[in-house]
Design a protein around this motif. Structure first.
Motif, PDB file in Angstrom:
ATOM      1  N   LYS A 118       0.831  -1.216   0.000  1.00  0.00           N
ATOM      2  CA  LYS A 118       0.000   0.000   0.000  1.00  0.00           C
ATOM      3  C   LYS A 118       0.863   1.261   0.000  1.00  0.00           C
ATOM      4  O   LYS A 118       0.633   2.178  -0.787  1.00  0.00           O
ATOM      5  N   SER A 119       1.859   1.290   0.872  1.00  0.00           N
ATOM      6  CA  SER A 119       2.708   2.482   0.952  1.00  0.00           C
ATOM      7  C   SER A 119       3.507   2.650  -0.340  1.00  0.00           C
ATOM      8  O   SER A 119       3.666   3.754  -0.852  1.00  0.00           O
ATOM      9  N   ASP A 142      -0.015   6.602   8.526  1.00  0.00           N
ATOM     10  CA  ASP A 142       0.430   5.502   9.377  1.00  0.00           C
ATOM     11  C   ASP A 142       1.348   6.101  10.449  1.00  0.00           C
ATOM     12  O   ASP A 142       2.568   6.060  10.333  1.00  0.00           O
ATOM     13  N   SER A 147       6.294   5.148   6.687  1.00  0.00           N
ATOM     14  CA  SER A 147       7.304   4.624   5.761  1.00  0.00           C
ATOM     15  C   SER A 147       7.519   5.525   4.555  1.00  0.00           C
ATOM     16  O   SER A 147       8.441   5.321   3.774  1.00  0.00           O
ATOM     17  N   ASP A 220      -1.839   7.784   2.974  1.00  0.00           N
ATOM     18  CA  ASP A 220      -1.465   6.381   3.167  1.00  0.00           C
ATOM     19  C   ASP A 220      -2.026   5.950   4.515  1.00  0.00           C
ATOM     20  O   ASP A 220      -1.532   6.364   5.562  1.00  0.00           O
TER      21      ASP A 220
END
Ligand SMILES: Nc1ncnc2c1ncn2[C@@H]1O[C@H](COP(=O)(O)OP(=O)(O)O)[C@@H](O)[C@H]1O
Ligand SMILES: [Mg+2]
Length: 348
Positions: A118-119, A142, A147, A220
């Protein structure tokens, strides 16, 4: 974080107020003023909206008092009423963007579990959108497992802009990035926060950051469908959700959880992305390492278009680890970005 709150006055345009302070949406709705969700709010002042809805001067005073209270975290006189997710500020999804809004579209990237990429998809989508001339920001939602900053190699602590907002970090390619990493002494420091703290940080990442004019703010989300992504979805005026999945049966089941969550929050799924769909050898032979694609199934369960199928590329890991994600080029991602833009159709 710096204090940037200003006093809200009746002459301010509703759209500007809710864009800067998303928490005010619930107060407008709590007072029975639905203008935040319709195009009227894009031009109308608070006083004008109150007149349209036949507010007495006292009622207008109380509304303005509550709006100021909510942005300072003080008690308010009405029970804040939740606006449906995605309807916080004038909605543009699939209808053509609102040219007056500084951030045209807030799009959350979701996956039912961690590790599906996803990231990475968020980062590479931003890179390709940027290459295509779009103005893009990434809000790393997140908070406890950020990340994005690492992927882009954006280091340093955010500074204050001239008008008192937080300056987001800018990648080499011009993607604006806001991530919890920037507030940590060391990248490996843990963030041991509970939901309300996470939610408050997220809100500040949205409203206290000087994003400037953006075509897309990609958020994200934390992985999964638990409290954390839900908190983010509720804290921000999300216009649409993109779901990232991978071709595994389990992943499809997990996708259903995303679908239910988005529906529960009255949001809109604007597209799906299948990551790790295949591996291609230098001789152009394709191997479906994680099994056959279930893209058709994905489209049918979400009711949203397939925006792209992305290959497994071992080169990505080292580029991401060394903060050089912008050096990556793949036609699959360029196509993904083009489909994304076409699906969301922003008028500029
Ligand atoms: N298509 C891909 N090809 C190669 N590596 C990938 C791909 N997608 C993700 N990865 C790698 O898998 C790991 C998990 O991806 P990440 O984006 O952090 O997942 P998530 O955000 O969903 O938890 C990362 O090391 C990432 O670089
Ligand atoms: Mg992630």
């Amino acid at each position: 974080m710096p204090e940037t709150l200003q006093t809200i006055t009746p002459d301010m345009v509703i759209h500007d107020v809710v864009t800067k302070y998303p928490a005010t949406v619930k107060i407008f709705h709590g007072h029975g003023l639905p203008c935040t969700a319709c195009s009227v709010g894009a031009r109308e002042s608070i006083a004008g909206g109150a007149r349209t809805h036949r507010f007495s001067p006292e009622k207008l005073d109380l509304l303005v008092k509550d709006l100021n209270a909510v942005i300072k975290g003080e008690p308010v006189s009405v029970a804040p009423k939740k606006a449906p997710v995605g309807r916080g500020i004038p909605i543009n999804v699939l209808g053509g963007g609102d040219a007056n809004r500084p951030i045209k579209q807030v799009i959350a990237i979701m996956s039912g579990k961690g590790g599906v990429g996803k990231s990475l998809v968020t980062g590479l989508l931003a890179v390709s959108l940027r290459r295509q001339g779009q103005r893009v920001g990434i809000l790393d939602g997140d908070i406890t497992g950020p990340s994005i900053a690492r992927m882009f190699g954006t280091t340093g602590h955010p500074t204050k802009t001239a008008n008192g907002g937080i300056e987001p970090l800018k990648s080499k390619g011009g993607v604006k990035v806001m991530s919890m990493n920037m507030f940590l002494e060391n990248e490996s420091d843990p963030v041991v926060w509970r939901g309300p703290m996470v939610s408050s940080a997220i809100k500040q990442f949205y409203s206290d950051v000087d994003w400037g004019q953006l075509d897309y703010l990609l958020v994200d989300l934390p992985p999964g469908t638990s409290d954390a992504p839900m908190t983010v979805m509720q804290a921000l005026p999300v216009d649409g959700v993109v779901i990232v999945s991978s071709p595994q049966m389990l992943a499809t089941m997990v996708v259903m959880k995303c679908v239910h969550m988005v529906r529960h929050l009255k949001g809109t799924i604007v597209g799906v992305v299948e990551n790790m769909s295949y591996f291609e050898t230098p001789n152009n032979e394709r191997y479906e390492i994680f099994g056959p694609s279930n893209a058709t199934e994905l489209v049918s369960v979400t009711g949203a278009p397939l925006l792209g199928q992305l290959p497994i590329d071992p080169a990505l890991t080292s580029l991401c680890d060394s903060g050089r994600v912008e050096e990556y080029y793949s036609e699959a991602y360029e196509a993904l970005a083009a489909n994304f833009v076409n699906t969301l159709k922003i008028k500029r």
